[in-house]
Write a protein that holds these residues in place. Structure first.
Motif, PDB file in Angstrom:
ATOM      1  N   HIS A 154      32.919  51.508  33.281  1.00 55.46           N
ATOM      2  CA  HIS A 154      34.376  51.543  33.325  1.00 55.46           C
ATOM      3  C   HIS A 154      34.952  50.499  34.262  1.00 55.46           C
ATOM      4  O   HIS A 154      36.025  49.981  34.024  1.00 55.46           O
ATOM      5  N   VAL A 155      34.271  50.189  35.371  1.00 53.07           N
ATOM      6  CA  VAL A 155      34.758  49.185  36.316  1.00 53.07           C
ATOM      7  C   VAL A 155      34.235  47.833  35.867  1.00 53.07           C
ATOM      8  O   VAL A 155      33.040  47.580  35.874  1.00 53.07           O
ATOM      9  N   LEU A 156      35.138  46.971  35.460  1.00 51.43           N
ATOM     10  CA  LEU A 156      34.742  45.650  34.992  1.00 51.43           C
ATOM     11  C   LEU A 156      34.811  44.618  36.099  1.00 51.43           C
ATOM     12  O   LEU A 156      34.016  43.692  36.145  1.00 51.43           O
ATOM     13  N   LEU A 157      35.781  44.768  36.987  1.00 53.59           N
ATOM     14  CA  LEU A 157      35.956  43.811  38.064  1.00 53.59           C
ATOM     15  C   LEU A 157      36.668  44.498  39.213  1.00 53.59           C
ATOM     16  O   LEU A 157      37.632  45.215  39.001  1.00 53.59           O
ATOM     17  N   ASP A 158      36.166  44.302  40.421  1.00 54.66           N
ATOM     18  CA  ASP A 158      36.756  44.910  41.607  1.00 54.66           C
ATOM     19  C   ASP A 158      36.745  43.853  42.701  1.00 54.66           C
ATOM     20  O   ASP A 158      35.695  43.512  43.226  1.00 54.66           O
ATOM     21  N   LEU A 159      37.926  43.306  43.013  1.00 54.31           N
ATOM     22  CA  LEU A 159      38.001  42.275  44.039  1.00 54.31           C
ATOM     23  C   LEU A 159      39.326  42.342  44.766  1.00 54.31           C
ATOM     24  O   LEU A 159      40.222  43.074  44.375  1.00 54.31           O
ATOM     25  N   THR A 162      33.192  44.524  46.002  1.00 50.25           N
ATOM     26  CA  THR A 162      34.501  44.035  46.426  1.00 50.25           C
ATOM     27  C   THR A 162      34.317  42.667  47.041  1.00 50.25           C
ATOM     28  O   THR A 162      33.428  42.451  47.828  1.00 50.25           O
ATOM     29  N   GLY A 163      35.158  41.737  46.661  1.00 54.74           N
ATOM     30  CA  GLY A 163      35.076  40.390  47.203  1.00 54.74           C
ATOM     31  C   GLY A 163      36.453  39.900  47.569  1.00 54.74           C
ATOM     32  O   GLY A 163      37.448  40.564  47.349  1.00 54.74           O
ATOM     33  N   LEU A 164      36.519  38.716  48.128  1.00 58.46           N
ATOM     34  CA  LEU A 164      37.785  38.123  48.513  1.00 58.46           C
ATOM     35  C   LEU A 164      37.937  36.824  47.749  1.00 58.46           C
ATOM     36  O   LEU A 164      37.058  35.971  47.781  1.00 58.46           O
ATOM     37  N   LEU A 165      39.029  36.699  47.030  1.00 56.84           N
ATOM     38  CA  LEU A 165      39.296  35.493  46.275  1.00 56.84           C
ATOM     39  C   LEU A 165      40.451  34.789  46.974  1.00 56.84           C
ATOM     40  O   LEU A 165      41.609  35.094  46.751  1.00 56.84           O
ATOM     41  N   ALA A 166      40.130  33.890  47.873  1.00 59.84           N
ATOM     42  CA  ALA A 166      41.155  33.181  48.633  1.00 59.84           C
ATOM     43  C   ALA A 166      41.737  32.050  47.785  1.00 59.84           C
ATOM     44  O   ALA A 166      41.127  31.586  46.832  1.00 59.84           O
ATOM     45  N   GLY A 218      44.729  40.161  50.118  1.00 62.63           N
ATOM     46  CA  GLY A 218      44.942  41.476  50.704  1.00 62.63           C
ATOM     47  C   GLY A 218      45.314  42.563  49.719  1.00 62.63           C
ATOM     48  O   GLY A 218      45.590  43.686  50.109  1.00 62.63           O
ATOM     49  N   VAL A 219      45.316  42.267  48.413  1.00 59.61           N
ATOM     50  CA  VAL A 219      45.651  43.252  47.395  1.00 59.61           C
ATOM     51  C   VAL A 219      44.409  43.501  46.554  1.00 59.61           C
ATOM     52  O   VAL A 219      43.801  42.565  46.029  1.00 59.61           O
ATOM     53  N   ARG A 220      44.010  44.773  46.444  1.00 55.96           N
ATOM     54  CA  ARG A 220      42.839  45.114  45.643  1.00 55.96           C
ATOM     55  C   ARG A 220      43.193  45.037  44.163  1.00 55.96           C
ATOM     56  O   ARG A 220      44.177  45.625  43.715  1.00 55.96           O
ATOM     57  N   CYS A 221      42.377  44.310  43.413  1.00 59.41           N
ATOM     58  CA  CYS A 221      42.560  44.169  41.966  1.00 59.41           C
ATOM     59  C   CYS A 221      41.384  44.847  41.280  1.00 59.41           C
ATOM     60  O   CYS A 221      40.236  44.467  41.499  1.00 59.41           O
ATOM     61  N   LEU A 222      41.666  45.837  40.475  1.00 60.58           N
ATOM     62  CA  LEU A 222      40.642  46.611  39.812  1.00 60.58           C
ATOM     63  C   LEU A 222      40.899  46.542  38.314  1.00 60.58           C
ATOM     64  O   LEU A 222      41.969  46.924  37.845  1.00 60.58           O
ATOM     65  N   VAL A 223      39.919  46.037  37.570  1.00 57.35           N
ATOM     66  CA  VAL A 223      40.027  45.972  36.116  1.00 57.35           C
ATOM     67  C   VAL A 223      39.097  47.036  35.565  1.00 57.35           C
ATOM     68  O   VAL A 223      37.892  47.024  35.820  1.00 57.35           O
TER      69      VAL A 223
END
Length: 139
Positions: free
Chosen positions: A36-41, A7-11, A45-50
């Motif tokens: 299955h998890v390609l991207l988790d960031l 998990t990261g933060l993309l400001a 403040g909103v979690r984006c899960l691809v």
């Protein structure tokens, strides 16, 4: 910033190069078929899960939360129990069910379970199988 399965933060102040690096990582993982998890960031403040979807048919139409609720309905749990286990309101459960019904083009809980079970038999899996211990908290 953590890439990939972390998990990261993309400001907003991140550079275009950093965003481009994330996009390239996603494209690479899609091409490689790694997990299955390609991207988790987290973005603002909103979690984006691809996630990679490896199924076709009705199951692929449902979000992870909708599938979770469908599994609980398939086990015979009423909205009140589902709401309690998932720590959401019964109104939220009902909203999820309405969306599931629309996506699957059904008008009842029984038809929803039948549609998902039928599609699953054709695919050879059992995504609706979930034991009571997985659904209900201990104690």
């Amino acid at each position: 910033m953590t890439h990939g399965a972390g998990t990261g933060l993309l400001a907003r102040e991140h550079t275009g190069a950093e965003v481009e690096a994330l996009a390239l990582e996603l494209i690479t993982k899609l091409a490689a078929g790694d997990g299955h998890v390609l991207l988790d960031l987290e973005i603002d403040g909103v979690r984006c899960l691809v996630l990679r979807g490896d199924r076709t048919g009705p199951v692929s139409l449902l979000s992870p939360r909708e599938l979770e609720i469908a599994r609980m309905v398939a086990c015979g749990h009423p909205n009140k129990t589902i709401a309690s286990v998932l720590e959401i309101s019964t109104w939220t459960v009902a909203s999820h069910l309405r969306r599931i019904f629309v996506k699957l083009d059904v008008t009842s809980r029984a038809a929803m379970v039948s549609r998902l079970a039928s599609a699953d038999r054709q695919l050879g899996g059992d995504p609706l199988e979930l034991t009571r211990s997985q659904l209900l908290p201990e104690g």
